[in-house]
Design a protein around this motif. Structure first.
Motif, PDB file in Angstrom:
ATOM      1  N   THR A 128       0.831  -1.199   0.000  1.00  0.00           N
ATOM      2  CA  THR A 128       0.000   0.000   0.000  1.00  0.00           C
ATOM      3  C   THR A 128       0.866   1.250   0.000  1.00  0.00           C
ATOM      4  OG1 THR A 128      -1.706  -1.191   1.207  1.00  0.00           O
ATOM      5  CG2 THR A 128      -1.859   1.203   1.201  1.00  0.00           C
ATOM      6  N   TYR A 129       1.921   1.262   0.801  1.00  0.00           N
ATOM      7  CA  TYR A 129       2.824   2.414   0.832  1.00  0.00           C
ATOM      8  C   TYR A 129       3.512   2.607  -0.508  1.00  0.00           C
ATOM      9  CZ  TYR A 129       2.143   2.253   5.880  1.00  0.00           C
ATOM     10  OH  TYR A 129       1.597   2.239   7.119  1.00  0.00           O
ATOM     11  N   MET A 130       3.857   1.502  -1.166  1.00  0.00           N
ATOM     12  CA  MET A 130       4.481   1.586  -2.477  1.00  0.00           C
ATOM     13  C   MET A 130       3.509   2.187  -3.493  1.00  0.00           C
ATOM     14  SD  MET A 130       6.172  -1.406  -4.821  1.00  0.00           S
ATOM     15  CE  MET A 130       4.616  -2.226  -5.013  1.00  0.00           C
ATOM     16  N   MET A 131       2.243   1.787  -3.427  1.00  0.00           N
ATOM     17  CA  MET A 131       1.239   2.322  -4.345  1.00  0.00           C
ATOM     18  C   MET A 131       0.995   3.812  -4.091  1.00  0.00           C
ATOM     19  SD  MET A 131       0.392  -0.107  -6.353  1.00  0.00           S
ATOM     20  CE  MET A 131      -1.170   0.279  -7.055  1.00  0.00           C
ATOM     21  N   VAL A 132       0.961   4.216  -2.835  1.00  0.00           N
ATOM     22  CA  VAL A 132       0.766   5.631  -2.505  1.00  0.00           C
ATOM     23  C   VAL A 132       1.962   6.457  -2.982  1.00  0.00           C
ATOM     24  CG1 VAL A 132       0.581   7.261  -0.587  1.00  0.00           C
ATOM     25  CG2 VAL A 132      -0.817   5.203  -0.603  1.00  0.00           C
ATOM     26  N   THR A 133       3.154   5.922  -2.810  1.00  0.00           N
ATOM     27  CA  THR A 133       4.353   6.612  -3.298  1.00  0.00           C
ATOM     28  C   THR A 133       4.324   6.750  -4.817  1.00  0.00           C
ATOM     29  OG1 THR A 133       5.606   5.732  -1.438  1.00  0.00           O
ATOM     30  CG2 THR A 133       6.871   6.560  -3.319  1.00  0.00           C
ATOM     31  N   ALA A 134       3.915   5.697  -5.521  1.00  0.00           N
ATOM     32  CA  ALA A 134       3.820   5.753  -6.981  1.00  0.00           C
ATOM     33  C   ALA A 134       2.786   6.783  -7.413  1.00  0.00           C
ATOM     34  CB  ALA A 134       3.468   4.380  -7.533  1.00  0.00           C
ATOM     35  N   LEU A 135       1.660   6.844  -6.717  1.00  0.00           N
ATOM     36  CA  LEU A 135       0.637   7.836  -7.032  1.00  0.00           C
ATOM     37  C   LEU A 135       1.163   9.250  -6.821  1.00  0.00           C
ATOM     38  CD1 LEU A 135      -2.287   8.589  -7.733  1.00  0.00           C
ATOM     39  CD2 LEU A 135      -2.797   8.388  -5.301  1.00  0.00           C
ATOM     40  N   PHE A 136       1.890   9.455  -5.739  1.00  0.00           N
ATOM     41  CA  PHE A 136       2.472  10.759  -5.455  1.00  0.00           C
ATOM     42  C   PHE A 136       3.453  11.161  -6.555  1.00  0.00           C
ATOM     43  CE2 PHE A 136       5.805  13.325  -3.371  1.00  0.00           C
ATOM     44  CZ  PHE A 136       5.038  14.433  -3.064  1.00  0.00           C
ATOM     45  N   MET A 137       4.256  10.222  -7.013  1.00  0.00           N
ATOM     46  CA  MET A 137       5.218  10.523  -8.081  1.00  0.00           C
ATOM     47  C   MET A 137       4.503  10.859  -9.391  1.00  0.00           C
ATOM     48  SD  MET A 137       8.100  10.511  -6.819  1.00  0.00           S
ATOM     49  CE  MET A 137       8.937  10.010  -5.363  1.00  0.00           C
ATOM     50  N   VAL A 138       3.423  10.157  -9.691  1.00  0.00           N
ATOM     51  CA  VAL A 138       2.658  10.459 -10.903  1.00  0.00           C
ATOM     52  C   VAL A 138       2.064  11.859 -10.810  1.00  0.00           C
ATOM     53  CG1 VAL A 138       0.552   9.839 -12.169  1.00  0.00           C
ATOM     54  CG2 VAL A 138       2.186   8.069 -11.528  1.00  0.00           C
ATOM     55  N   LEU A 139       1.555  12.215  -9.641  1.00  0.00           N
ATOM     56  CA  LEU A 139       1.021  13.564  -9.469  1.00  0.00           C
ATOM     57  C   LEU A 139       2.108  14.621  -9.644  1.00  0.00           C
ATOM     58  CD1 LEU A 139      -1.459  13.043  -6.509  1.00  0.00           C
ATOM     59  CD2 LEU A 139      -2.003  13.405  -8.918  1.00  0.00           C
ATOM     60  N   LEU A 140       3.299  14.358  -9.109  1.00  0.00           N
ATOM     61  CA  LEU A 140       4.405  15.297  -9.296  1.00  0.00           C
ATOM     62  C   LEU A 140       4.771  15.448 -10.771  1.00  0.00           C
ATOM     63  CD1 LEU A 140       6.887  14.546  -6.372  1.00  0.00           C
ATOM     64  CD2 LEU A 140       5.468  16.564  -6.702  1.00  0.00           C
ATOM     65  N   LEU A 141       4.818  14.336 -11.491  1.00  0.00           N
ATOM     66  CA  LEU A 141       5.122  14.393 -12.920  1.00  0.00           C
ATOM     67  C   LEU A 141       4.045  15.145 -13.685  1.00  0.00           C
ATOM     68  CD1 LEU A 141       6.573  10.840 -13.589  1.00  0.00           C
ATOM     69  CD2 LEU A 141       7.778  13.010 -13.753  1.00  0.00           C
ATOM     70  N   THR A 142       2.794  14.958 -13.314  1.00  0.00           N
ATOM     71  CA  THR A 142       1.699  15.667 -13.965  1.00  0.00           C
ATOM     72  C   THR A 142       1.788  17.155 -13.744  1.00  0.00           C
ATOM     73  OG1 THR A 142       0.290  13.715 -13.683  1.00  0.00           O
ATOM     74  CG2 THR A 142      -0.808  15.789 -14.166  1.00  0.00           C
ATOM     75  N   ILE A 143       2.093  17.537 -12.508  1.00  0.00           N
ATOM     76  CA  ILE A 143       2.237  18.959 -12.195  1.00  0.00           C
ATOM     77  C   ILE A 143       3.425  19.548 -12.956  1.00  0.00           C
ATOM     78  CG2 ILE A 143       2.839  20.575 -10.349  1.00  0.00           C
ATOM     79  CD1 ILE A 143       1.149  18.755  -8.495  1.00  0.00           C
ATOM     80  N   ALA A 144       4.538  18.803 -13.019  1.00  0.00           N
ATOM     81  CA  ALA A 144       5.716  19.290 -13.730  1.00  0.00           C
ATOM     82  C   ALA A 144       5.434  19.417 -15.223  1.00  0.00           C
ATOM     83  CB  ALA A 144       6.885  18.350 -13.501  1.00  0.00           C
ATOM     84  N   ALA A 145       4.700  18.457 -15.781  1.00  0.00           N
ATOM     85  CA  ALA A 145       4.364  18.544 -17.206  1.00  0.00           C
ATOM     86  C   ALA A 145       3.435  19.719 -17.468  1.00  0.00           C
ATOM     87  CB  ALA A 145       3.721  17.239 -17.671  1.00  0.00           C
ATOM     88  N   GLY A 146       2.483  19.941 -16.579  1.00  0.00           N
ATOM     89  CA  GLY A 146       1.583  21.082 -16.740  1.00  0.00           C
ATOM     90  C   GLY A 146       2.316  22.404 -16.628  1.00  0.00           C
ATOM     91  N   TYR A 147       3.293  22.456 -15.747  1.00  0.00           N
ATOM     92  CA  TYR A 147       4.091  23.683 -15.576  1.00  0.00           C
ATOM     93  C   TYR A 147       4.947  23.951 -16.817  1.00  0.00           C
ATOM     94  CZ  TYR A 147       7.398  27.022 -13.682  1.00  0.00           C
ATOM     95  OH  TYR A 147       8.162  28.121 -13.471  1.00  0.00           O
ATOM     96  N   SER A 148       5.493  22.887 -17.413  1.00  0.00           N
ATOM     97  CA  SER A 148       6.369  23.085 -18.560  1.00  0.00           C
ATOM     98  C   SER A 148       5.582  23.465 -19.807  1.00  0.00           C
ATOM     99  CB  SER A 148       7.183  21.823 -18.826  1.00  0.00           C
ATOM    100  OG  SER A 148       6.344  20.774 -19.262  1.00  0.00           O
ATOM    101  N   ILE A 149       4.295  23.163 -19.845  1.00  0.00           N
ATOM    102  CA  ILE A 149       3.484  23.514 -21.014  1.00  0.00           C
ATOM    103  C   ILE A 149       3.206  25.000 -21.038  1.00  0.00           C
ATOM    104  CG2 ILE A 149       1.173  23.249 -22.029  1.00  0.00           C
ATOM    105  CD1 ILE A 149       1.271  20.337 -21.171  1.00  0.00           C
ATOM    106  N   GLN A 150       3.035  25.613 -19.863  1.00  0.00           N
ATOM    107  CA  GLN A 150       2.684  27.029 -19.815  1.00  0.00           C
ATOM    108  C   GLN A 150       3.794  27.877 -20.217  1.00  0.00           C
ATOM    109  OE1 GLN A 150       1.276  27.694 -15.879  1.00  0.00           O
ATOM    110  NE2 GLN A 150      -0.695  26.797 -16.324  1.00  0.00           N
TER     111      GLN A 150
END
Length: 88
Positions: A66-88
């Motif tokens: 469960t902790y591994m899945m939560v960590t993976a979700l957190f990393m995906v959210l970070l990547l999404t935010i970084a991709a959204g930031y780089s688009i602007q």
């Protein structure tokens, strides 16, 4: 492992949550767009927790998985935010 009754209840709850998300954006809804969007996100998180907990059997797994899945979700959210930031 959960029995068929539990899966049926979870299915009905998921169906109700999906209907709720639809009703947020109906023309007769008293909600503003921002309120409907926030409500949709809350219902989406609830549906995700139910699906991952019961249908993907994460509730029966050791906590480390469960902790591994939560960590993976957190990393995906970070990547999404970084991709959204780089688009602007």
């Amino acid at each position: 492992m959960a029995d068929a009754r539990t899966y049926t209840i979870i299915y009905v709850v998921l169906l109700a949550l999906g209907t709720g998300k639809f009703l947020f954006f109906m023309d007769a809804s008293p909600l503003t767009y921002q309120m409907a969007l926030a409500g949709t996100f809350v219902l989406a998180v609830a549906k995700t927790l139910l699906i991952s907990g019961y249908y993907m059997h994460l509730l029966e797994e050791p906590r480390s998985v469960t902790y591994m899945m939560v960590t993976a979700l957190f990393m995906v959210l970070l990547l999404t935010i970084a991709a959204g930031y780089s688009i602007q």
